[in-house]
Design an enzyme around this catalytic site. Structure first.
Site, PDB file in Angstrom:
ATOM      1  N   HIS A  26       0.859  -1.200   0.000  1.00 33.04           N
ATOM      2  CA  HIS A  26       0.000   0.000   0.000  1.00 33.04           C
ATOM      3  C   HIS A  26       0.887   1.240   0.000  1.00 33.04           C
ATOM      4  O   HIS A  26       1.309   1.730   1.040  1.00 33.04           O
ATOM      5  CB  HIS A  26      -0.908  -0.003   1.231  1.00 33.04           C
ATOM      6  N   HIS A  28       1.242   4.884  -2.398  1.00 32.06           N
ATOM      7  CA  HIS A  28       0.682   5.702  -3.472  1.00 32.06           C
ATOM      8  C   HIS A  28       1.774   6.419  -4.267  1.00 32.06           C
ATOM      9  O   HIS A  28       2.651   7.074  -3.677  1.00 32.06           O
ATOM     10  CB  HIS A  28      -0.270   6.750  -2.899  1.00 32.06           C
ATOM     11  N   ASP A  30       1.558   9.098  -6.122  1.00 34.77           N
ATOM     12  CA  ASP A  30       1.516  10.550  -5.944  1.00 34.77           C
ATOM     13  C   ASP A  30       1.772  10.956  -4.502  1.00 34.77           C
ATOM     14  O   ASP A  30       1.749  12.146  -4.172  1.00 34.77           O
ATOM     15  CB  ASP A  30       0.191  11.136  -6.445  1.00 34.77           C
ATOM     16  N   GLY A 187      -9.657   7.732  -2.257  1.00 28.14           N
ATOM     17  CA  GLY A 187     -10.222   9.070  -2.131  1.00 28.14           C
ATOM     18  C   GLY A 187     -11.135   9.154  -0.922  1.00 28.14           C
ATOM     19  O   GLY A 187     -11.103   8.298  -0.029  1.00 28.14           O
ATOM     20  N   HIS A 214      -9.867   0.623  -0.501  1.00 29.81           N
ATOM     21  CA  HIS A 214      -9.691   1.477   0.664  1.00 29.81           C
ATOM     22  C   HIS A 214     -10.973   1.411   1.502  1.00 29.81           C
ATOM     23  O   HIS A 214     -12.056   1.773   1.029  1.00 29.81           O
ATOM     24  CB  HIS A 214      -9.460   2.931   0.238  1.00 29.81           C
ATOM     25  N   GLU A 217     -10.850   3.395   7.019  1.00 27.16           N
ATOM     26  CA  GLU A 217      -9.898   4.458   7.339  1.00 27.16           C
ATOM     27  C   GLU A 217     -10.657   5.679   7.825  1.00 27.16           C
ATOM     28  O   GLU A 217     -10.575   6.056   8.988  1.00 27.16           O
ATOM     29  CB  GLU A 217      -9.033   4.795   6.122  1.00 27.16           C
ATOM     30  N   ASP A 314       1.770   3.963   2.949  1.00 28.10           N
ATOM     31  CA  ASP A 314       0.692   4.784   2.396  1.00 28.10           C
ATOM     32  C   ASP A 314       1.260   5.896   1.513  1.00 28.10           C
ATOM     33  O   ASP A 314       1.181   5.815   0.292  1.00 28.10           O
ATOM     34  CB  ASP A 314      -0.187   5.356   3.498  1.00 28.10           C
TER      35      ASP A 314
END
Length: 373
Positions: A26, A28, A30, A187, A214, A217, A314
């Site tokens: 996991h 990302h 970006d 998102g 996701h 969270e 993350d």
């Protein structure tokens, strides 16, 4: 935990955590840019950034992300995605992303990102996926040239609040033989349930294409239920609030006696992996029900109860972290040792979106690497 050379050492034995073979599930794209790269890419396309000093920019991301709110945390991505709108930007970011994984001892990584967020300068969905794959391939070559080995797969992600889920799912399947290993939705979680993308998940199920979602969270157990029922999720992105479905009946000096709710029991009994990201979970307030320090994270509770917990970063930039750092923080909080670290990696191997034979090879590589530590 950090030495003067920024090496992470396991307390007591002096084992280098950085040198241990690791699995990253996991992470990302970006959320893993180098600050200097952001500055240079922004300058090349005429975009303003908060500061042109790399150290100060890194500190700005960490400060902005440490808000206690997932919504505020996500605002920092406006800066990173703004410099990832060209093939040059995407290739460079992906290449450096893989280089940094290799430096951290990662031997298999899955990088997730949302192609629909990178169309602002005229590229189409297939072009951005191809650009990222070229960067990944170049990064893999760089890692091999440095004497290490790494494999990396793309997790193509749809944004929960948008209505392009099926289109992005079809994109992922279209590139399944060219680097894409799975699908995700990400998102704003609260108010945007997995069921909104049921058509995409139905399509992926028909194509036998792996899915992580996701969930758990910024929303609770019902969101996780939706990820499992509507999304047919094989893994849960974060999933930390699954602990809300665990009731501690009583505790004594040696044991806790708990009751698992139906969702928690299903996840544990089916060994559906939890992609836990300790530092990020603190930053976004995902563990606010239990506290605001690492020792309060329900990671250890879930681990001791037999859930398939995995350790993840993350967003390395926003959390100013690495996988080695996350392992070190957990060790500091819960006293984990080398055997625990190996278990976390083997959990991740078992959950990786790879064929069985490849997972068996990874499991052996992890065992061999830890045996040599």
């Amino acid at each position: 935990m950090n030495t003067s050379s920024n090496e992470h050492l396991l307390p007591g034995g002096g084992v280098s955590i950085d040198a241990l073979p690791k699995i990253s599930l996991h992470d990302h794209l970006d959320g893993g840019l180098r600050p200097q790269t952001i500055i240079e890419l922004a300058d090349a396309i005429g975009i303003d950034v908060p500061t042109t000093d790399a150290a100060q920019l890194g500190a700005w991301f960490a400060e902005q992300a440490n808000s206690g709110s997932l919504v505020d945390y996500l605002k920092t991505f406006d800066v990173t995605t703004s410099v990832m709108q060209t093939t040059e930007g995407l290739e460079r970011v992906a290449r450096e992303f893989v280089q940094d994984l290799g430096t951290d001892g990662v031997i298999y990584g899955e990088v997730r990102w949302a192609p629909e967020q990178h169309l602002g300068r005229g590229l189409n969905l297939d072009e951005v996926v191809e650009a990222v794959q070229r960067g990944i391939d170049a990064g893999i070559d760089d890692v091999y040239s440095s004497g290490r080995e790494i494999r990396v797969g793309q997790l193509v992600t749809a944004m929960r609040h948008a209505d392009r889920g099926l289109e992005i799912a079809e994109l992922a399947v279209r590139h399944r033989e060219r680097g894409v290993v799975g699908f995700d939705i990400a998102g704003a979680e609260l108010g945007f349930p997995a069921g909104n993308h049921r058509a995409a998940f139905d399509y992926l199920a028909k194509e036998f294409f792996p899915v992580t979602v996701h969930a758990g969270e910024a929303d609770g157990v019902e969101s996780i239920r939706g990820a499992l029922f509507d999304g047919r999720a094989l893994r849960l992105g974060h999933g930390v609030r699954l602990a809300e479905d665990v009731t501690i009946e009583r505790e004594d000096d040696d044991n806790s006696y708990v009751t698992l709710g139906p969702v928690a029991r299903w996840v544990r009994d089916r060994q559906i992996a939890l992609e836990l990201s300790p530092s990020s979970n603190l930053q976004t307030g995902a563990i606010a029900a239990w506290g605001d320090e690492m020792i309060d994270h329900p990671f250890d509770l879930l681990y001791q109860l037999g859930f398939r917990v995995t350790v993840n970063t993350d967003n390395r930039l926003m959390s100013n972290t690495s996988l080695s750092n996350e392992l070190g923080l957990l060790s500091d909080a819960f006293g984990y040792d080398l055997d625990d670290f190996e278990q976390f990696q083997q959990n991740a191997v078992a959950a990786a979106f790879l064929p069985l034979e490849d997972r068996e090879e990874l499991a052996e590589a992890i065992s061999d690497g830890f045996a040599e530590a």
